[in-house]
Design a protein around this motif. Structure first.
Motif, PDB file in Angstrom:
ATOM      1  N   LYS A 102       2.809   3.259  -4.469  1.00 41.48           N
ATOM      2  CA  LYS A 102       3.453   4.023  -5.532  1.00 41.48           C
ATOM      3  C   LYS A 102       4.629   4.831  -4.988  1.00 41.48           C
ATOM      4  O   LYS A 102       5.552   5.153  -5.724  1.00 41.48           O
ATOM      5  CB  LYS A 102       2.448   4.953  -6.213  1.00 41.48           C
ATOM      6  CG  LYS A 102       1.447   4.216  -7.047  1.00 41.48           C
ATOM      7  CD  LYS A 102       0.503   5.166  -7.749  1.00 41.48           C
ATOM      8  CE  LYS A 102      -0.479   4.383  -8.572  1.00 41.48           C
ATOM      9  NZ  LYS A 102      -1.358   5.241  -9.355  1.00 41.48           N
ATOM     10  N   LEU A 103       4.601   5.156  -3.696  1.00 41.45           N
ATOM     11  CA  LEU A 103       5.710   5.899  -3.097  1.00 41.45           C
ATOM     12  C   LEU A 103       7.037   5.180  -3.280  1.00 41.45           C
ATOM     13  O   LEU A 103       8.082   5.794  -3.419  1.00 41.45           O
ATOM     14  CB  LEU A 103       5.492   6.070  -1.580  1.00 41.45           C
ATOM     15  CG  LEU A 103       4.471   7.069  -1.108  1.00 41.45           C
ATOM     16  CD1 LEU A 103       4.323   6.981   0.403  1.00 41.45           C
ATOM     17  CD2 LEU A 103       4.891   8.465  -1.496  1.00 41.45           C
ATOM     18  N   PHE A 104       6.989   3.849  -3.237  1.00 42.41           N
ATOM     19  CA  PHE A 104       8.228   3.076  -3.265  1.00 42.41           C
ATOM     20  C   PHE A 104       8.464   2.384  -4.607  1.00 42.41           C
ATOM     21  O   PHE A 104       9.412   1.625  -4.741  1.00 42.41           O
ATOM     22  CB  PHE A 104       8.214   2.057  -2.129  1.00 42.41           C
ATOM     23  CG  PHE A 104       8.180   2.699  -0.781  1.00 42.41           C
ATOM     24  CD1 PHE A 104       7.031   2.680  -0.021  1.00 42.41           C
ATOM     25  CD2 PHE A 104       9.285   3.360  -0.281  1.00 42.41           C
ATOM     26  CE1 PHE A 104       6.985   3.283   1.210  1.00 42.41           C
ATOM     27  CE2 PHE A 104       9.247   3.967   0.962  1.00 42.41           C
ATOM     28  CZ  PHE A 104       8.092   3.931   1.709  1.00 42.41           C
ATOM     29  N   GLU A 105       7.625   2.658  -5.594  1.00 39.63           N
ATOM     30  CA  GLU A 105       7.847   2.079  -6.911  1.00 39.63           C
ATOM     31  C   GLU A 105       9.036   2.768  -7.561  1.00 39.63           C
ATOM     32  O   GLU A 105       9.232   3.979  -7.431  1.00 39.63           O
ATOM     33  CB  GLU A 105       6.603   2.230  -7.788  1.00 39.63           C
ATOM     34  CG  GLU A 105       5.497   1.278  -7.405  1.00 39.63           C
ATOM     35  CD  GLU A 105       4.297   1.374  -8.326  1.00 39.63           C
ATOM     36  OE1 GLU A 105       3.210   1.059  -7.852  1.00 39.63           O
ATOM     37  OE2 GLU A 105       4.438   1.786  -9.497  1.00 39.63           O
ATOM     38  N   TYR A 106       9.812   1.971  -8.252  1.00 41.14           N
ATOM     39  CA  TYR A 106      11.014   2.520  -8.880  1.00 41.14           C
ATOM     40  C   TYR A 106      11.273   1.834 -10.209  1.00 41.14           C
ATOM     41  O   TYR A 106      10.813   0.729 -10.459  1.00 41.14           O
ATOM     42  CB  TYR A 106      12.216   2.357  -7.957  1.00 41.14           C
ATOM     43  CG  TYR A 106      12.538   0.915  -7.642  1.00 41.14           C
ATOM     44  CD1 TYR A 106      11.876   0.245  -6.622  1.00 41.14           C
ATOM     45  CD2 TYR A 106      13.486   0.211  -8.372  1.00 41.14           C
ATOM     46  CE1 TYR A 106      12.139  -1.075  -6.344  1.00 41.14           C
ATOM     47  CE2 TYR A 106      13.761  -1.119  -8.092  1.00 41.14           C
ATOM     48  CZ  TYR A 106      13.088  -1.750  -7.081  1.00 41.14           C
ATOM     49  OH  TYR A 106      13.347  -3.063  -6.802  1.00 41.14           O
ATOM     50  N   GLU A 107      11.981   2.538 -11.051  1.00 39.86           N
ATOM     51  CA  GLU A 107      12.452   2.023 -12.328  1.00 39.86           C
ATOM     52  C   GLU A 107      13.899   2.433 -12.466  1.00 39.86           C
ATOM     53  O   GLU A 107      14.230   3.615 -12.291  1.00 39.86           O
ATOM     54  CB  GLU A 107      11.633   2.589 -13.489  1.00 39.86           C
ATOM     55  CG  GLU A 107      10.228   2.038 -13.586  1.00 39.86           C
ATOM     56  CD  GLU A 107       9.435   2.662 -14.734  1.00 39.86           C
ATOM     57  OE1 GLU A 107       9.856   3.694 -15.277  1.00 39.86           O
ATOM     58  OE2 GLU A 107       8.368   2.108 -15.054  1.00 39.86           O
ATOM     59  N   ALA A 115       7.985   9.527   9.509  1.00 40.62           N
ATOM     60  CA  ALA A 115       8.721   8.282   9.288  1.00 40.62           C
ATOM     61  C   ALA A 115       8.614   7.843   7.828  1.00 40.62           C
ATOM     62  O   ALA A 115       9.621   7.450   7.216  1.00 40.62           O
ATOM     63  CB  ALA A 115       8.208   7.186  10.218  1.00 40.62           C
ATOM     64  N   LEU A 116       7.419   7.915   7.257  1.00 36.56           N
ATOM     65  CA  LEU A 116       7.230   7.509   5.863  1.00 36.56           C
ATOM     66  C   LEU A 116       8.053   8.371   4.906  1.00 36.56           C
ATOM     67  O   LEU A 116       8.668   7.865   3.968  1.00 36.56           O
ATOM     68  CB  LEU A 116       5.753   7.578   5.469  1.00 36.56           C
ATOM     69  CG  LEU A 116       4.845   6.518   6.069  1.00 36.56           C
ATOM     70  CD1 LEU A 116       3.387   6.811   5.708  1.00 36.56           C
ATOM     71  CD2 LEU A 116       5.240   5.135   5.617  1.00 36.56           C
ATOM     72  N   ILE A 117       8.072   9.656   5.152  1.00 36.84           N
ATOM     73  CA  ILE A 117       8.842  10.571   4.294  1.00 36.84           C
ATOM     74  C   ILE A 117      10.330  10.250   4.377  1.00 36.84           C
ATOM     75  O   ILE A 117      11.025  10.168   3.360  1.00 36.84           O
ATOM     76  CB  ILE A 117       8.547  12.042   4.656  1.00 36.84           C
ATOM     77  CG1 ILE A 117       7.122  12.396   4.218  1.00 36.84           C
ATOM     78  CG2 ILE A 117       9.564  12.985   4.008  1.00 36.84           C
ATOM     79  CD1 ILE A 117       6.615  13.722   4.759  1.00 36.84           C
ATOM     80  N   LYS A 118      10.830  10.021   5.577  1.00 39.14           N
ATOM     81  CA  LYS A 118      12.258   9.705   5.749  1.00 39.14           C
ATOM     82  C   LYS A 118      12.607   8.373   5.099  1.00 39.14           C
ATOM     83  O   LYS A 118      13.652   8.240   4.454  1.00 39.14           O
ATOM     84  CB  LYS A 118      12.621   9.699   7.228  1.00 39.14           C
ATOM     85  CG  LYS A 118      12.595  11.084   7.833  1.00 39.14           C
ATOM     86  CD  LYS A 118      12.773  11.025   9.331  1.00 39.14           C
ATOM     87  CE  LYS A 118      12.565  12.403   9.943  1.00 39.14           C
ATOM     88  NZ  LYS A 118      12.676  12.380  11.394  1.00 39.14           N
ATOM     89  N   LEU A 119      11.741   7.376   5.250  1.00 40.80           N
ATOM     90  CA  LEU A 119      11.995   6.068   4.644  1.00 40.80           C
ATOM     91  C   LEU A 119      11.920   6.145   3.118  1.00 40.80           C
ATOM     92  O   LEU A 119      12.714   5.514   2.412  1.00 40.80           O
ATOM     93  CB  LEU A 119      11.018   5.028   5.188  1.00 40.80           C
ATOM     94  CG  LEU A 119      11.220   4.673   6.663  1.00 40.80           C
ATOM     95  CD1 LEU A 119      10.057   3.837   7.173  1.00 40.80           C
ATOM     96  CD2 LEU A 119      12.543   3.962   6.877  1.00 40.80           C
ATOM     97  N   LYS A 174       9.691   6.285  -9.337  1.00 37.23           N
ATOM     98  CA  LYS A 174       8.799   6.312 -10.485  1.00 37.23           C
ATOM     99  C   LYS A 174       7.832   7.495 -10.389  1.00 37.23           C
ATOM    100  O   LYS A 174       7.439   8.071 -11.391  1.00 37.23           O
ATOM    101  CB  LYS A 174       8.021   4.993 -10.548  1.00 37.23           C
ATOM    102  CG  LYS A 174       7.279   4.756 -11.824  1.00 37.23           C
ATOM    103  CD  LYS A 174       6.732   3.331 -11.868  1.00 37.23           C
ATOM    104  CE  LYS A 174       5.952   3.075 -13.111  1.00 37.23           C
ATOM    105  NZ  LYS A 174       5.418   1.709 -13.138  1.00 37.23           N
ATOM    106  N   TYR A 175       7.441   7.846  -9.174  1.00 33.14           N
ATOM    107  CA  TYR A 175       6.513   8.959  -8.928  1.00 33.14           C
ATOM    108  C   TYR A 175       7.133   9.906  -7.912  1.00 33.14           C
ATOM    109  O   TYR A 175       7.914   9.496  -7.065  1.00 33.14           O
ATOM    110  CB  TYR A 175       5.177   8.445  -8.381  1.00 33.14           C
ATOM    111  CG  TYR A 175       4.516   7.430  -9.263  1.00 33.14           C
ATOM    112  CD1 TYR A 175       3.774   7.836 -10.375  1.00 33.14           C
ATOM    113  CD2 TYR A 175       4.622   6.075  -8.988  1.00 33.14           C
ATOM    114  CE1 TYR A 175       3.163   6.893 -11.192  1.00 33.14           C
ATOM    115  CE2 TYR A 175       4.018   5.136  -9.807  1.00 33.14           C
ATOM    116  CZ  TYR A 175       3.294   5.546 -10.903  1.00 33.14           C
ATOM    117  OH  TYR A 175       2.699   4.622 -11.708  1.00 33.14           O
ATOM    118  N   GLN A 176       6.750  11.153  -7.965  1.00 31.48           N
ATOM    119  CA  GLN A 176       7.229  12.138  -7.006  1.00 31.48           C
ATOM    120  C   GLN A 176       6.315  12.144  -5.782  1.00 31.48           C
ATOM    121  O   GLN A 176       5.100  12.022  -5.911  1.00 31.48           O
ATOM    122  CB  GLN A 176       7.294  13.528  -7.624  1.00 31.48           C
ATOM    123  CG  GLN A 176       8.340  13.637  -8.714  1.00 31.48           C
ATOM    124  CD  GLN A 176       9.730  13.280  -8.220  1.00 31.48           C
ATOM    125  OE1 GLN A 176      10.173  13.757  -7.181  1.00 31.48           O
ATOM    126  NE2 GLN A 176      10.413  12.424  -8.947  1.00 31.48           N
TER     127      GLN A 176
END
Length: 153
Positions: free
Chosen positions: A135-140, A10-14, A145-147
């Motif tokens: 960090k999974l959902f951080e974006y710029e 679920a986390l990967i899909k989201l 932002k991170y892989q």
């Protein structure tokens, strides 16, 4: 920590839906549950009203038979959808005259929805909230932002 398979999936899909801009709370194939269930809309028949916790006849049958959808029971699916919609600013159950956000696709709004969903998913699996992985959902500039692979190691 040993993450249950259904939670990890679920986390990967989201994660992908959020960063690929395919997360849409107004589309049952692209909302939190829609993404968790591989972008199918058949789950919407588990309830008669989108965002409701009341199982329909079909949902009740599936619940009583112990059916699971990518590891989640019908009631768990309805709970995830309700929490996602409400955290995104919708009044549930959805109908044309209920409150809704001006821009339901706003990244900050979707992030709030995802935080609520992740917290619920962790609670359902009796694991600590994995939003330590925020960090999974951080974006710029609308990009991750991170892989994913570097964070989960």
């Amino acid at each position: 920590m040993n993450t249950p398979k259904r939670l990890e999936a679920a986390l990967i899909k989201l994660y992908h839906a959020f960063h690929d801009d395919t997360l849409n709370p107004e589309d049952c194939t692209a909302c939190a549950v829609g993404n968790m269930l591989d972008n199918y809309d058949s789950w919407k028949h588990l309830s008669d009203a989108h965002g409701s916790m009341q199982l329909s006849y079909v949902g009740t049958v599936h619940q009583r038979l112990g059916r699971r959808f990518n590891g989640y029971s019908p009631l768990e699916i309805l709970e995830v959808e309700k929490i996602f919609l409400e955290a995104c600013g919708f009044k549930t159950p959805l109908c044309h005259y209920n409150e809704k956000p001006k821009n339901p696709r706003d990244k900050e709004l979707l992030f709030s929805g995802l935080c609520a969903v992740v917290a619920l998913l962790c609670k359902l699996d009796n694991v600590p909230n994995v939003m330590d992985y925020s960090k999974l959902f951080e974006y710029e500039e609308h990009r991750a932002k991170y892989q994913l692979a570097t964070i989960l190691r």
